[in-house]
Design a protein around this motif. Sequence first.
Motif, PDB file in Angstrom:
ATOM      1  N   ALA A  30      -2.604  -1.380   9.019  1.00  0.00           N
ATOM      2  CA  ALA A  30      -3.887  -0.834   8.572  1.00  0.00           C
ATOM      3  C   ALA A  30      -3.624   0.108   7.404  1.00  0.00           C
ATOM      4  O   ALA A  30      -2.845   1.052   7.520  1.00  0.00           O
ATOM      5  CB  ALA A  30      -4.581  -0.095   9.709  1.00  0.00           C
ATOM      6  N   VAL A  31      -4.250  -0.159   6.279  1.00  0.00           N
ATOM      7  CA  VAL A  31      -4.014   0.622   5.057  1.00  0.00           C
ATOM      8  C   VAL A  31      -4.729   1.954   5.149  1.00  0.00           C
ATOM      9  O   VAL A  31      -5.889   2.034   5.568  1.00  0.00           O
ATOM     10  CB  VAL A  31      -4.504  -0.165   3.814  1.00  0.00           C
ATOM     11  CG1 VAL A  31      -4.293   0.661   2.557  1.00  0.00           C
ATOM     12  CG2 VAL A  31      -3.768  -1.491   3.725  1.00  0.00           C
TER      13      VAL A  31
ATOM     14  N   PRO B  16       0.831  -1.218   0.000  1.00  0.00           N
ATOM     15  CA  PRO B  16       0.000   0.000   0.000  1.00  0.00           C
ATOM     16  C   PRO B  16       0.859   1.259   0.000  1.00  0.00           C
ATOM     17  O   PRO B  16       1.983   1.268   0.515  1.00  0.00           O
ATOM     18  CB  PRO B  16      -0.800  -0.130   1.312  1.00  0.00           C
ATOM     19  CG  PRO B  16      -0.003  -1.055   2.165  1.00  0.00           C
ATOM     20  CD  PRO B  16       0.661  -2.009   1.227  1.00  0.00           C
TER      21      PRO B  16
ATOM     22  N   ASP C 226      -3.015  -9.977   1.770  1.00  0.00           N
ATOM     23  CA  ASP C 226      -4.210  -9.611   2.524  1.00  0.00           C
ATOM     24  C   ASP C 226      -4.090 -10.063   3.976  1.00  0.00           C
ATOM     25  O   ASP C 226      -3.490 -11.103   4.288  1.00  0.00           O
ATOM     26  CB  ASP C 226      -5.452 -10.248   1.898  1.00  0.00           C
ATOM     27  CG  ASP C 226      -5.781  -9.629   0.539  1.00  0.00           C
ATOM     28  OD1 ASP C 226      -5.368  -8.482   0.315  1.00  0.00           O
ATOM     29  OD2 ASP C 226      -6.437 -10.315  -0.278  1.00  0.00           O
ATOM     30  N   HIS C 227      -4.695  -9.276   4.849  1.00  0.00           N
ATOM     31  CA  HIS C 227      -4.655  -9.592   6.276  1.00  0.00           C
ATOM     32  C   HIS C 227      -5.927  -9.018   6.903  1.00  0.00           C
ATOM     33  O   HIS C 227      -6.499  -8.059   6.382  1.00  0.00           O
ATOM     34  CB  HIS C 227      -3.407  -8.985   6.926  1.00  0.00           C
ATOM     35  CG  HIS C 227      -3.200  -9.386   8.351  1.00  0.00           C
ATOM     36  ND1 HIS C 227      -3.751  -8.692   9.407  1.00  0.00           N
ATOM     37  CD2 HIS C 227      -2.504 -10.420   8.896  1.00  0.00           C
ATOM     38  CE1 HIS C 227      -3.392  -9.271  10.540  1.00  0.00           C
ATOM     39  NE2 HIS C 227      -2.631 -10.323  10.257  1.00  0.00           N
TER      40      HIS C 227
ATOM     41  N   THR D 192      -6.496   4.743   3.222  1.00  0.00           N
ATOM     42  CA  THR D 192      -7.160   4.808   1.916  1.00  0.00           C
ATOM     43  C   THR D 192      -7.244   6.220   1.357  1.00  0.00           C
ATOM     44  O   THR D 192      -7.548   6.403   0.190  1.00  0.00           O
ATOM     45  CB  THR D 192      -8.584   4.239   2.018  1.00  0.00           C
ATOM     46  OG1 THR D 192      -9.302   4.952   3.041  1.00  0.00           O
ATOM     47  CG2 THR D 192      -8.522   2.756   2.394  1.00  0.00           C
TER      48      THR D 192
ATOM     49  N   LYS E  84      -6.254  -7.209   9.390  1.00  0.00           N
ATOM     50  CA  LYS E  84      -6.060  -5.812   9.783  1.00  0.00           C
ATOM     51  C   LYS E  84      -6.031  -4.886   8.582  1.00  0.00           C
ATOM     52  O   LYS E  84      -6.227  -3.681   8.714  1.00  0.00           O
ATOM     53  CB  LYS E  84      -4.758  -5.694  10.585  1.00  0.00           C
ATOM     54  CG  LYS E  84      -4.552  -4.346  11.244  1.00  0.00           C
ATOM     55  CD  LYS E  84      -3.310  -4.351  12.115  1.00  0.00           C
ATOM     56  CE  LYS E  84      -3.095  -2.981  12.757  1.00  0.00           C
ATOM     57  NZ  LYS E  84      -1.891  -2.960  13.622  1.00  0.00           N
ATOM     58  N   GLY E  85      -5.756  -5.434   7.396  1.00  0.00           N
ATOM     59  CA  GLY E  85      -5.654  -4.643   6.176  1.00  0.00           C
ATOM     60  C   GLY E  85      -4.670  -5.258   5.221  1.00  0.00           C
ATOM     61  O   GLY E  85      -5.011  -5.667   4.115  1.00  0.00           O
ATOM     62  N   ALA E  86      -3.400  -5.341   5.656  1.00  0.00           N
ATOM     63  CA  ALA E  86      -2.358  -5.950   4.827  1.00  0.00           C
ATOM     64  C   ALA E  86      -1.261  -6.497   5.734  1.00  0.00           C
ATOM     65  O   ALA E  86      -1.032  -5.987   6.836  1.00  0.00           O
ATOM     66  CB  ALA E  86      -1.780  -4.929   3.846  1.00  0.00           C
TER      67      ALA E  86
ATOM     68  N   PHE F 173       0.324   3.404   5.062  1.00  0.00           N
ATOM     69  CA  PHE F 173      -0.307   2.594   6.106  1.00  0.00           C
ATOM     70  C   PHE F 173       0.019   3.200   7.468  1.00  0.00           C
ATOM     71  O   PHE F 173       0.936   4.027   7.590  1.00  0.00           O
ATOM     72  CB  PHE F 173       0.157   1.136   6.032  1.00  0.00           C
ATOM     73  CG  PHE F 173       1.639   0.935   6.208  1.00  0.00           C
ATOM     74  CD1 PHE F 173       2.216   0.876   7.473  1.00  0.00           C
ATOM     75  CD2 PHE F 173       2.472   0.813   5.106  1.00  0.00           C
ATOM     76  CE1 PHE F 173       3.579   0.695   7.633  1.00  0.00           C
ATOM     77  CE2 PHE F 173       3.839   0.627   5.255  1.00  0.00           C
ATOM     78  CZ  PHE F 173       4.393   0.572   6.530  1.00  0.00           C
TER      79      PHE F 173
END
Length: 583
Positions: free
Chosen positions: A299-300, A180, A218-219, A302, A221-223, A183
């Motif tokens: 956490a990504v 990303p 992918d995770h 956005t 939490k986000g990534a 993050f």
Amino acid sequence: MPENLDDRVSRRRYERECNARSEAEALLEKKSRELFLANQELAQQSAKLEKAVEERTADLRHALEVAEAASTARSRFIATMSHEIRTPLGGLLGMIDLLSMDEADPGKLELLNYAKAAGTGLSRIVNDVLDFSKMEAGVFLFEQENVDIRALIESIRILIASNQHGADRKIICRIDDSVPKLFLGDATRIRQVISNLVNNALRYSTDGPIIVRASATDHAKGALLRVEVEDFGVGIDECQINNLFKDFSQIANPLTAAAQGTGLGLAISKRIVNGIGGTISVESTFGEGSTFWFEIPVAVVTNAHASGRDGGNEADRLAPVAIEGLRVLIAEDNVINQKLLLTYADRMGLKPDLAENGRIALDKFAPGKYDLVLMDIAMPEMDGLEATRRIRERWSGERLPPIFALTAHVADAIETEARSAGIDRILSKPIPFEELKTAISLAVLPDAAQPDRDGGVPRAVAATDEPAAAGATVLDLMSPEARTELLSFVGAERVAEYVRDFVKDCGERLEKLSAADRDGNAREVREQAHALRGSALLLGFTDLVELGRRIEFGDLGADDGSVAGAVAEFRKSLGVIDAALNR
């Protein structure tokens, strides 16, 4: 009259019943006695057990109190040691800075740069030991901020490549598209881990590239971010891998003697990664090389327009602000630090007023009298936190100037108390001249549009402001922190060389970027803009960092209009820098 048979039978039956009754009564009495004795013993055992539980509970309570006292004592010891070590170290580095400013002899300046580099190296070792101690004491905290891992890794690459230790080595960065753009995380600590791994790769290998990779999956939490650092050095024997991440541990091999250090780098890296919920490990083949890696859930972010950080000081993104004439109250009890701060203030054109402790600072202070307060934490009679607290209480309805805490203590350990006392910002000693100057500039930014005390208007000067830059040198155009860091590492001649290479490289990249824009290749545009941004970030050309960011993320406004317009603006800035090279 003879006794008949029935009577004899009845008598014998009666006697048997009497004997049975006697035996039953005796047995009942025996069992009752046994039960009584058992109950007595049970009561005694219960009392003993209750007493044992009470004693054990008291022992546990005492042990807990002792442990808590030990933890408190350890935290105080860390804070004290931090203060006692960093205070003289800060004075040493500060005096070297002052000598460097006045020294014109290249030979002596080179020696001062070596002394500064040695002092900086000592500071890093001290920080490693203190970081480790903070982790042991449970006072090590993690921040949450926007992190741009691409800019972070690129800045590490360029800085290490500019260092003598890594000048002849190739560092290759490969960032997968899955990573990303931004993050949430602690940029400073992530930078610390990656820098440790890259520096170790350089220490334990003599040739071949160092490859830094980043990817993401992918995770929940986000990534899940994975970063790898690969070298082609001596490698690690499988039986020694388990010792790698232990405290004060170094693996014995032919390069160990040259790879100086505390043996805490990997141990601290492991604790950092574990502390943010990640995993760190290594894959190695003896004699062929090693790949150290870590994975952390993130956490990504956005919001495409959010500003990311690479672990550097926020001053790298801001142009300097005029601070001459600012009235500053300096509360400091250490004689060396007093002289250092007063000299700093004189060089910055400030109007300083010295208070030898917190009580004197409180007596001297009045609303409107000072534009800034620099408050040491540890002072006799009244410490800086108490003085700040009383200032805030006494003049609660007044508009008060920013109050900065100057501390050699562990900043994390006092942050909560400092915030509650009313401290606006904590500056950790040793405080370099340019870092302090930039912090003061940032403090007066909200007032930058207001008339100054001479009737003028303090104005932020960007590197591309041609009238302001007409007589500027390249060093003048760089952000203070980047300038100080590069000069301490490589000296003025190498900095000028790097800037020439930067101008040439930017020209080539701008050609590729323009061609990609004409061809509609958005990915190539982003990659070239990102590379431009990373190089500008290292050299402290803050306006170019922001311009590169806007191109990379498509955040072009009315001033830029298009990628072509932004490229033209970039070229104009490069022209100013190129012209400054010849001054």
